[in-house]
Design a protein around this motif. Sequence first.
Motif, PDB file in Angstrom:
ATOM      1  N   ALA A  55       0.840  -1.196   0.000  1.00  0.00           N
ATOM      2  CA  ALA A  55       0.000   0.000   0.000  1.00  0.00           C
ATOM      3  C   ALA A  55       0.872   1.241   0.000  1.00  0.00           C
ATOM      4  CB  ALA A  55      -0.906   0.001   1.228  1.00  0.00           C
ATOM      5  N   ALA A  56       0.303   2.320  -0.499  1.00  0.00           N
ATOM      6  CA  ALA A  56       1.032   3.587  -0.515  1.00  0.00           C
ATOM      7  C   ALA A  56       1.326   4.031   0.908  1.00  0.00           C
ATOM      8  CB  ALA A  56       0.222   4.646  -1.226  1.00  0.00           C
ATOM      9  N   LEU A  57       2.513   4.582   1.108  1.00  0.00           N
ATOM     10  CA  LEU A  57       2.877   5.083   2.431  1.00  0.00           C
ATOM     11  C   LEU A  57       2.114   6.368   2.732  1.00  0.00           C
ATOM     12  CD1 LEU A  57       4.779   4.788   4.880  1.00  0.00           C
ATOM     13  CD2 LEU A  57       6.375   6.246   3.665  1.00  0.00           C
ATOM     14  N   TYR A  58       1.912   7.166   1.689  1.00  0.00           N
ATOM     15  CA  TYR A  58       1.252   8.454   1.862  1.00  0.00           C
ATOM     16  C   TYR A  58       0.372   8.680   0.656  1.00  0.00           C
ATOM     17  CZ  TYR A  58       0.728  13.524   2.395  1.00  0.00           C
ATOM     18  OH  TYR A  58       0.227  14.778   2.529  1.00  0.00           O
ATOM     19  N   GLY A  59      -0.910   8.813   0.852  1.00  0.00           N
ATOM     20  CA  GLY A  59      -1.831   9.006  -0.256  1.00  0.00           C
ATOM     21  C   GLY A  59      -2.478  10.369  -0.227  1.00  0.00           C
ATOM     22  N   THR A  60      -3.337  10.610  -1.197  1.00  0.00           N
ATOM     23  CA  THR A  60      -3.999  11.906  -1.296  1.00  0.00           C
ATOM     24  C   THR A  60      -5.502  11.812  -1.091  1.00  0.00           C
ATOM     25  OG1 THR A  60      -4.179  11.645  -3.687  1.00  0.00           O
ATOM     26  CG2 THR A  60      -2.243  12.814  -2.864  1.00  0.00           C
TER      27      THR A  60
ATOM     28  N   ASP B 142       2.366  24.647   3.920  1.00  0.00           N
ATOM     29  CA  ASP B 142       3.456  23.766   4.344  1.00  0.00           C
ATOM     30  C   ASP B 142       3.331  22.360   3.775  1.00  0.00           C
ATOM     31  OD1 ASP B 142       4.561  25.804   5.802  1.00  0.00           O
ATOM     32  OD2 ASP B 142       3.774  25.108   7.736  1.00  0.00           O
ATOM     33  N   GLU B 143       2.218  22.069   3.100  1.00  0.00           N
ATOM     34  CA  GLU B 143       1.999  20.714   2.602  1.00  0.00           C
ATOM     35  C   GLU B 143       3.110  20.240   1.670  1.00  0.00           C
ATOM     36  OE1 GLU B 143      -1.228  17.849   0.405  1.00  0.00           O
ATOM     37  OE2 GLU B 143      -1.766  19.929   0.770  1.00  0.00           O
ATOM     38  N   PRO B 144       3.639  21.067   0.759  1.00  0.00           N
ATOM     39  CA  PRO B 144       4.733  20.582  -0.099  1.00  0.00           C
ATOM     40  C   PRO B 144       5.948  20.098   0.691  1.00  0.00           C
ATOM     41  CG  PRO B 144       3.835  22.614  -0.996  1.00  0.00           C
ATOM     42  CD  PRO B 144       3.213  22.410   0.360  1.00  0.00           C
TER      43      PRO B 144
ATOM     44  N   GLU C 244       7.379  16.266   0.474  1.00  0.00           N
ATOM     45  CA  GLU C 244       8.776  15.974   0.171  1.00  0.00           C
ATOM     46  C   GLU C 244       9.372  15.053   1.244  1.00  0.00           C
ATOM     47  OE1 GLU C 244      13.069  18.253  -0.294  1.00  0.00           O
ATOM     48  OE2 GLU C 244      11.227  19.422  -0.385  1.00  0.00           O
ATOM     49  N   TYR C 245       9.077  15.348   2.497  1.00  0.00           N
ATOM     50  CA  TYR C 245       9.570  14.522   3.602  1.00  0.00           C
ATOM     51  C   TYR C 245       9.059  13.087   3.467  1.00  0.00           C
ATOM     52  CZ  TYR C 245       9.869  12.479   8.227  1.00  0.00           C
ATOM     53  OH  TYR C 245      10.107  11.622   9.272  1.00  0.00           O
ATOM     54  N   PHE C 246       7.741  12.937   3.255  1.00  0.00           N
ATOM     55  CA  PHE C 246       7.181  11.598   3.154  1.00  0.00           C
ATOM     56  C   PHE C 246       7.652  10.882   1.897  1.00  0.00           C
ATOM     57  CE2 PHE C 246       4.077  13.148   6.312  1.00  0.00           C
ATOM     58  CZ  PHE C 246       4.249  12.140   7.253  1.00  0.00           C
ATOM     59  N   ALA C 247       7.957  11.621   0.838  1.00  0.00           N
ATOM     60  CA  ALA C 247       8.525  11.001  -0.364  1.00  0.00           C
ATOM     61  C   ALA C 247       9.892  10.407  -0.047  1.00  0.00           C
ATOM     62  CB  ALA C 247       8.633  12.024  -1.488  1.00  0.00           C
ATOM     63  N   GLN C 248      10.680  11.124   0.739  1.00  0.00           N
ATOM     64  CA  GLN C 248      11.991  10.605   1.133  1.00  0.00           C
ATOM     65  C   GLN C 248      11.848   9.389   2.036  1.00  0.00           C
ATOM     66  OE1 GLN C 248      14.090  13.897   2.860  1.00  0.00           O
ATOM     67  NE2 GLN C 248      14.259  14.984   0.915  1.00  0.00           N
ATOM     68  N   VAL C 249      10.905   9.442   2.971  1.00  0.00           N
ATOM     69  CA  VAL C 249      10.659   8.293   3.858  1.00  0.00           C
ATOM     70  C   VAL C 249      10.228   7.087   3.029  1.00  0.00           C
ATOM     71  CG1 VAL C 249       9.174   7.386   5.693  1.00  0.00           C
ATOM     72  CG2 VAL C 249      10.114   9.686   5.887  1.00  0.00           C
ATOM     73  N   ALA C 250       9.316   7.301   2.082  1.00  0.00           N
ATOM     74  CA  ALA C 250       8.845   6.203   1.233  1.00  0.00           C
ATOM     75  C   ALA C 250       9.995   5.604   0.432  1.00  0.00           C
ATOM     76  CB  ALA C 250       7.747   6.700   0.298  1.00  0.00           C
ATOM     77  N   ALA C 251      10.860   6.442  -0.113  1.00  0.00           N
ATOM     78  CA  ALA C 251      11.996   5.945  -0.889  1.00  0.00           C
ATOM     79  C   ALA C 251      12.940   5.127  -0.011  1.00  0.00           C
ATOM     80  CB  ALA C 251      12.743   7.114  -1.531  1.00  0.00           C
TER      81      ALA C 251
ATOM     82  N   ARG D 209       8.981   2.015  -0.470  1.00  0.00           N
ATOM     83  CA  ARG D 209       7.510   2.050  -0.595  1.00  0.00           C
ATOM     84  C   ARG D 209       7.144   3.073  -1.641  1.00  0.00           C
ATOM     85  NH1 ARG D 209       5.124   0.121   4.253  1.00  0.00           N
ATOM     86  NH2 ARG D 209       3.123   0.418   3.260  1.00  0.00           N
ATOM     87  N   ARG D 210       5.971   2.928  -2.240  1.00  0.00           N
ATOM     88  CA  ARG D 210       5.503   3.880  -3.238  1.00  0.00           C
ATOM     89  C   ARG D 210       4.653   4.949  -2.581  1.00  0.00           C
ATOM     90  NH1 ARG D 210       0.184   3.251  -4.681  1.00  0.00           N
ATOM     91  NH2 ARG D 210      -0.809   1.401  -3.833  1.00  0.00           N
ATOM     92  N   MET D 211       4.465   6.023  -3.285  1.00  0.00           N
ATOM     93  CA  MET D 211       3.540   7.072  -2.854  1.00  0.00           C
ATOM     94  C   MET D 211       2.378   7.094  -3.832  1.00  0.00           C
ATOM     95  SD  MET D 211       5.769  10.157  -1.263  1.00  0.00           S
ATOM     96  CE  MET D 211       4.384  11.211  -1.394  1.00  0.00           C
TER      97      MET D 211
END
Length: 50
Positions: free
Chosen positions: A6-11, A30-32, A36-43, A47-49
Motif C-alpha cells: 500500500a502507498a505510504l502516503y496518499g492523497t 506547508d503541505e509541499p 517531500e519529507y514523506f517522499a523521502q521516507v517512502a523511498a 515504498r511507493r507514494m
Amino acid sequence: MRDPNAALYGTDRLAFSYRHSPVVRVPSGDEPLFREYFAQVAALADRRMA
C-alpha cells in the motif's frame, strides 16, 4: 501497516479516519514540505507514494 504494498502516503482524504480530532493541523502552504519529507521516507522504506 496491513498491506506492505500500500502507498505510504496518499492523497485520498476519505481514506483517513480518526477516533478523535487531530491535535496538529498542517497549514496548506506547508503541505509541499511534508510531501517531500514523506517522499523521502517512502523511498528509504522502498515504498511507493499514491
